[in-house]
Motif scaffolding. Sequence first.
Motif, PDB file in Angstrom:
ATOM      1  N   LEU A  39     -75.786  40.404  -1.899  1.00 14.72           N
ATOM      2  CA  LEU A  39     -74.340  40.581  -2.022  1.00 14.72           C
ATOM      3  C   LEU A  39     -73.644  39.246  -2.249  1.00 14.72           C
ATOM      4  CD1 LEU A  39     -71.898  42.453  -1.867  1.00 14.72           C
ATOM      5  CD2 LEU A  39     -71.897  42.154   0.613  1.00 14.72           C
ATOM      6  N   ALA A  40     -74.103  38.205  -1.560  1.00 21.04           N
ATOM      7  CA  ALA A  40     -73.512  36.885  -1.753  1.00 21.04           C
ATOM      8  C   ALA A  40     -73.734  36.377  -3.176  1.00 21.04           C
ATOM      9  CB  ALA A  40     -74.111  35.906  -0.747  1.00 21.04           C
ATOM     10  N   THR A  76     -64.240  36.165   8.899  1.00 22.35           N
ATOM     11  CA  THR A  76     -64.926  36.860   9.985  1.00 22.35           C
ATOM     12  C   THR A  76     -65.361  38.253   9.556  1.00 22.35           C
ATOM     13  OG1 THR A  76     -63.624  35.638  11.624  1.00 22.35           O
ATOM     14  CG2 THR A  76     -64.701  37.654  12.358  1.00 22.35           C
ATOM     15  N   THR A  77     -64.546  38.913   8.756  1.00 23.06           N
ATOM     16  CA  THR A  77     -64.924  40.230   8.248  1.00 23.06           C
ATOM     17  C   THR A  77     -66.024  40.125   7.208  1.00 23.06           C
ATOM     18  OG1 THR A  77     -62.655  41.005   8.615  1.00 23.06           O
ATOM     19  CG2 THR A  77     -64.048  42.321   7.157  1.00 23.06           C
ATOM     20  N   PHE A  78     -65.914  39.139   6.318  1.00 19.71           N
ATOM     21  CA  PHE A  78     -66.875  39.003   5.231  1.00 19.71           C
ATOM     22  C   PHE A  78     -68.254  38.612   5.754  1.00 19.71           C
ATOM     23  CE2 PHE A  78     -67.190  38.903   0.651  1.00 19.71           C
ATOM     24  CZ  PHE A  78     -68.315  38.132   0.413  1.00 19.71           C
ATOM     25  N   THR A  79     -68.303  37.744   6.770  1.00 19.16           N
ATOM     26  CA  THR A  79     -69.590  37.263   7.270  1.00 19.16           C
ATOM     27  C   THR A  79     -70.351  38.327   8.043  1.00 19.16           C
ATOM     28  OG1 THR A  79     -70.615  35.347   8.356  1.00 19.16           O
ATOM     29  CG2 THR A  79     -68.821  36.421   9.521  1.00 19.16           C
ATOM     30  N   VAL A 125     -76.709  43.119  10.295  1.00 22.52           N
ATOM     31  CA  VAL A 125     -76.967  42.257   9.151  1.00 22.52           C
ATOM     32  C   VAL A 125     -76.238  40.930   9.255  1.00 22.52           C
ATOM     33  CG1 VAL A 125     -75.050  43.140   7.777  1.00 22.52           C
ATOM     34  CG2 VAL A 125     -77.084  42.282   6.611  1.00 22.52           C
ATOM     35  N   ALA A 126     -75.290  40.817  10.163  1.00 23.16           N
ATOM     36  CA  ALA A 126     -74.439  39.631  10.206  1.00 23.16           C
ATOM     37  C   ALA A 126     -75.217  38.363  10.509  1.00 23.16           C
ATOM     38  CB  ALA A 126     -73.319  39.830  11.234  1.00 23.16           C
TER      39      ALA A 126
END
Length: 208
Positions: A39-40, A76-79, A125-126
């Motif tokens: 995704l990154a 914080t949401t994206f990570t 997954v974080a």
Amino acid sequence: MLFFLHTVRKPPPSLLQFKTMSKRFPWHLVMLLGSGFALAEACKVSGLSEWVGAQLRQLDAIPSYAIVMCVCIMITTFTEFTSNVATATIFLPILASLAKAIKVHPWYIMIPATISFSFAFMLPVATPPNAIVFAGGHLKVKDMAKAGSGMNLLAVIVLVICMNTYGVPMFDLHDFPDWAGSSGAISATATPTPSGNITLLCLNFTSS
């Protein structure tokens, strides 16, 4: 003698067979972590990271502390869905360009953003520790999300308060520096310069 040679040539039994490993190995966690890196990379290749940077430039109409709050919440949401290092690779150059566009000290945005990369408490997954806990089988995703959401919110609030109380005088972030106004965007892959040192430092911090 022949019996001895026959015994030596015979391979010893394996300690771990693939059949046993395939049953007990947490393949779902490998897929979760791999999807985060994918995704990154997709965000960079598709141009999503550049689009996000363009949207963030509209934040110059709100106070600087509110910008930091919005950036920390967004990161914080994206990570939660990608690894910390991958998120830092995407966002740090964008935030450096954002600070230059709105005439705010780059460190004022990038330092709290770098700390926010570690606020990954909700999803397996974080971060690898979350995946290890989830692999135990005693927690569900909704349980981790319920507990982690409160921790994320509390951590962001404390981070913004600390940055705007003693963080600004500690790092001397009152004024827009001359080196940040030089031509060219701050790049995480560029040769270390006064403007690039903070990006490289932040990347090293997230990978440690």
